[in-house]
Each structure stands twice: as C-alpha cells, then as structure tokens.
Scaffold this active site. Structure first.
Site, PDB file in Angstrom:
ATOM      1  N   GLY A  23      -1.222  -0.459  -9.634  1.00  0.00           N
ATOM      2  CA  GLY A  23      -0.933   0.325  -8.434  1.00  0.00           C
ATOM      3  C   GLY A  23       0.218  -0.295  -7.686  1.00  0.00           C
ATOM      4  N   GLY A  25       2.309  -0.426  -3.782  1.00  0.00           N
ATOM      5  CA  GLY A  25       2.224  -0.026  -2.167  1.00  0.00           C
ATOM      6  C   GLY A  25       3.278  -0.310  -1.654  1.00  0.00           C
ATOM      7  N   GLY A  26       3.395  -0.413  -0.241  1.00  0.00           N
ATOM      8  CA  GLY A  26       4.833  -0.596   0.358  1.00  0.00           C
ATOM      9  C   GLY A  26       5.214  -1.834   0.429  1.00  0.00           C
ATOM     10  CB  ALA A  28       2.336  -6.280  -2.599  1.00  0.00           C
ATOM     11  CG  ASP A 139      -5.697  -0.488   6.416  1.00  0.00           C
ATOM     12  OD1 ASP A 139      -5.965   0.568   6.837  1.00  0.00           O
ATOM     13  OD2 ASP A 139      -4.728  -0.659   5.429  1.00  0.00           O
TER      14      ASP A 139
END
Length: 505
Positions: A23, A25-26, A28, A139
C-alpha cells in the site's frame, strides 16, 4: 492508504528480498519482504524520499519507539526493527498481517454483531494499554486495524501518536472517525479522544458507513465536521443490534468528552456487558501495565479482564484428562478446542515412549477352569459388598464440605472490587492569579491516582494526571474557575467526573 500517487520503487535492504507492494500513503509506502534470518514474511514501511527531513525522521523514530513499547500486546502489531535503507530512507520492519484490514472489509461485507463485540473488546484492551503507557493513538479507524494470520485484530499506524494530552494544530486525524476536539480552533487530544474514535470505528463496521454520514445527503468533510461537533450520530438501522450496544456507542461518541466513558477499559467493559446480555461468550480484555510486576497477573470481573506486566503469558488451555501413564501416546487428527478459542491440530506424542505392542490374548478357558472361577467369585462378591457398605458409612459420618483428612474446602473467590466513588469534600483557595483545589478520596486504595480536566476560557482544555488530591490552575478570566476530577484505581476502574467551581464555596 491513498492511491493518489505512484508508489516509490522498493529499496534494496540487506537481509530482505522484495515480494510486492502492500500500500501507499501520504508519507510512506508499505512493502512485503521476505526476511532471510529468521525466515519470515514482514511488512516494511519506508518513508518517502521527498519526506526525508529532520522532523519526519524524528516522527518516524517516535513511531518505532512507541510501537516497540506496546508490541507485546496481542492486539497491537509487532515491530521487529527499524533502520535506514542504503539510499537514506528510514524504514520499520513489522509483523505482516495477510488478511484484509477492517477498512477494506466494511466496504464490501456486513460485520456480525458478535464479531464487532469481540474485536471491540480486544482493541479496547490495546488502547487501554497504550494509555497506561502514556501514549495516545489519535488515528483509530477501520483501516488501522489489521487482521493477523490467526484472525486476531491488531492496531497499527502509531505515526501521529503522542505521549499524554496534546495540543497540536497538525494532528493528521481522519475526519469521519475524529472527535469534535480535533476540529477546535486549537485542536487537542486526550484519552477520551481515542475512546470516541474506537466507538466510531465499531459503529462503522456495523453500519457499513461512518457514524456521521447521512445516506442520501451531502457528506463532504465540512458536513461531517458540523455533525460531529453537534453530536448528530445517524441511526444504525439494524434490527439485530441490541439497544444496549447502540447506547454504549452513543455514550462513547458524546460531543462533550466529559460525558464519554472515561477510559477505553470502561468502553470495553460496556461491550462485555452487551455480550453477556446476548448470552455470548464474554471476550477477555488484555491490558499490559508496567505498574504490575513482571510475571504477576491481576484478574477482575471473574477473569473477564486480565491486567498483567509486559511479559508473554502462555495461553491457559482447558484441563485435559489424565494420561494413562508417563509414556502414554495421544494421537488425534480431530481439532481439540481450548478455552481461548485456539484449535490444536498437530499430533501430540512422547517421542521417548516406545511403540506399544498389542498384548497377546489369553487362550480360551476350559469348562473345568470356568467351574473353579465361579466357586471363587462367590466369596469375592461378598467381600466387595462389605467394602461398599463401609464406604457409604464413612461418607455419612464425614461432614459435608470436608475432605477425609479434615481439611476444610477452599472458600469461594471474593467478589470483584467496586468502582471508586466520586471525589468529595472540595476546598478552594484563590491566591493571586492561581486557584488551588483540594478534595477527598472517600474510599482510598493503594495505587489510586487522579485525572483532572480544566477548560480555561479562550485556551485549550487541559487533561492531566495527579498523584495527590490537589491541583493548582490559573484563575479563569471569566471570574469563575471550574475543574473536573475523577479517581482512577490501579486496576483501571474509574469514578465519574466530579465538577467543582471556585464560586461554589
């Protein structure tokens, strides 16, 4: 993770062989690698080259250290190590969870009520463990709960986690599961913020949508924030969800943090009560606490809550019937259930024991031998009858509840301790620009601590811990200074908040 950008090429890491991308992310990318020694598959989170700066490196190091503190917990993803790639990018090597995360699952399938209750209790234990270590996750959401190969939910992504109560303009929290305080003019977070996000996550799994998303209406981020601040939770609209469960989630998602469950442990216990009311097996809450000595374990609520030091405890299996002897062989291909829902499938045997040979059968007896056997049987039967009579007489003479040697039976276990009462006996002393509050613990117990909350006009709310029943805060500009105080037991049990204002003396 967001698909808005192309993932970076996987780095060459000594001792690891790249398998595939997991996957992006922003900040990593996460890749699947095969570790050479020990041989296992691991998930490796690699910071983007464009994000490599001193602040990002410090945040990455913080995430590694926080996860290392908590990864003994069975419902927190285990971290194996952290280092820097040859091209200069920091990375974390973590436990690989091969199954779909809850963020992927809720969008394509319906969660059953028992499953949501079970994983809710398990994650509540993980969050309580983090809070007892002074760590806020900040989060919690479905995508940050992975599922291990053993079908256990595991909390991950402590990238924006912090120690203690925080005030931070850049929390990076995900809007649909964030509490109202995350959108204040000066955002802040406390343990009650994680309670809100966990409840919002459980609601999402049940509803198939986020709690403040209204079907058929506009659901932009601004719309969601407005509803979150107003506490406008959409009805679940599921006939199989008991009112007790929906009510528990609503309490945990109160807009006013003081009205929520005061700890993740309290939310977990509320979910256990729902399990009990539905005649479901009650899921155990596991809490790791440094305050409990290593090797010691405290059980509450008849074993429904287990608080232990940060050590590995072997699973307690159901009692097994005694074997025929020290070299007995147990061989079975049928799964054997144990009390922690583990299934034992492997054959169990004592390798030192020789294979037992079938004993030769005795030759058939002759008619003459059978006559002699009948003659011997009569006196033996009479003797056996006398033995039975003697046993009955002894049983009558010995008092009930006592063993033959006269030792009394063990007393029943004591009931679980009651939750602490509200703080009482407040005194208020104003001196200059400060106000000192003192209170009384009506039922003090060893290890009691106090958590207070102060909401000063025009400032961020402050939540902090105290060892003594006294706190000094700045005088409020309105002329009335108010605090909220609760008692927190060493076991995690809490009182409700007591409110005291300076003008109430």
């Amino acid at each position: 993770m967001s698909p808005k950008r192309a993932p970076a090429p996987p780095p060459e890491i000594p001792g690891y062989d790249f398998i595939q991308l997991l996957g992006s992310g922003g900040f990593a990318d996460v890749y699947l690698y095969q570790q050479a020694l020990p041989s296992r598959r691991v998930a490796i989170k690699v910071l983007l080259q464009s994000q490599v700066n001193q602040n990002a490196i410090e945040n990455f190091r913080n995430e590694a250290n926080l996860m290392a503190q908590l990864s003994e917990h069975p419902s927190i993803v285990t971290i194996y190590g952290a280092a820097v790639t040859p091209d200069g990018r920091p990375y974390l090597a973590m436990e690989y969870a091969p199954k779909a995360n809850l963020g992927q699952r809720y969008q394509r399938e319906r969660f059953s009520v028992p499953e949501v209750l079970t994983l809710g209790v398990q994650i509540a234990g993980a969050v309580e463990t983090a809070h007892r270590a002074g760590i806020l996750h900040r989060d919690i959401k479905p995508a940050n709960i992975l599922v291990t190969a053993y079908n256990r939910p595991a909390l991950t992504d402590f990238g924006i986690a912090t120690s203690g109560t925080v005030s931070d303009q850049e929390t990076g929290m995900s809007v649909p599961w964030s509490p109202p305080e995350a959108f204040a003019s000066q955002p802040w977070a406390g343990p009650e913020s994680d309670v809100f996000s966990l409840a919002a996550t459980l609601y999402t799994l049940l509803a198939g949508r986020t709690p403040f998303e209204m079907p058929g209406e506009s659901n932009s981020s601004l719309d969601l924030i407005e509803r979150i601040e107003a506490g406008a939770v959409a009805p679940l609209a599921r006939s199989d969800v008991p009112p007790e469960l929906e009510n528990a989630l609503r309490i945990a998602m109160e807009a006013d943090g003081r009205k929520r469950y005061s700890s993740s442990l309290d939310l977990g216990r509320a979910l256990q009560r729902v399990e009990s009311s539905m005649a479901l097996p009650v899921t155990q809450i596991d809490v790791l606490d440094d305050a409990v000595a290593q090797g010691d374990m405290e059980e509450e609520d008849g074993g429904a809550t287990r608080i232990r030091g940060v050590v590995t405890i072997d699973a307690q299996h159901a009692p097994q019937p005694p074997l025929a002897g020290p070299s007995a062989v147990v061989q079975s291909n049928v799964p054997q259930a144990v009390d922690d829902k583990t299934v034992i499938r492997a054959q169990v045997f004592d390798q030192a024991a020789p294979q037992q040979q079938a004993e030769p059968q005795a030759p058939a007896s002759t008619p003459e031998e059978r006559k002699r056997s009948r003659k011997l049987w009569i006196p033996l039967s009479i003797a056996a009858a006398f033995v039975v009579i003697a046993v009955i007489v002894i049983a009558i003479l010995i008092p009930s509840g006592e063993a033959i040697d006269g030792n009394p039976s063990e007393p029943p276990p004591p009931p679980p301790p009651a939750a602490p009462q509200l703080p009482t006996g407040f005194t208020v002393v104003e001196e200059g620009d400060d106000v000192t509050f003192t209170w009384v613990n009506p039922q003090p117990a060893d290890g009691d601590r106090y958590r207070y909350r102060y909401e000063q006009t025009g400032e961020n709310p402050v939540t902090d811990w105290l060892d003594e029943p006294q706190v000094t805060v700045p005088k409020d500009s309105s002329g009335t200074t108010c605090i909220y105080v609760q008692i927190v037991r060493e076991t995690g049990q809490t009182s409700q908040y007591a409110e005291q204002c300076s003008d109430e003396q």
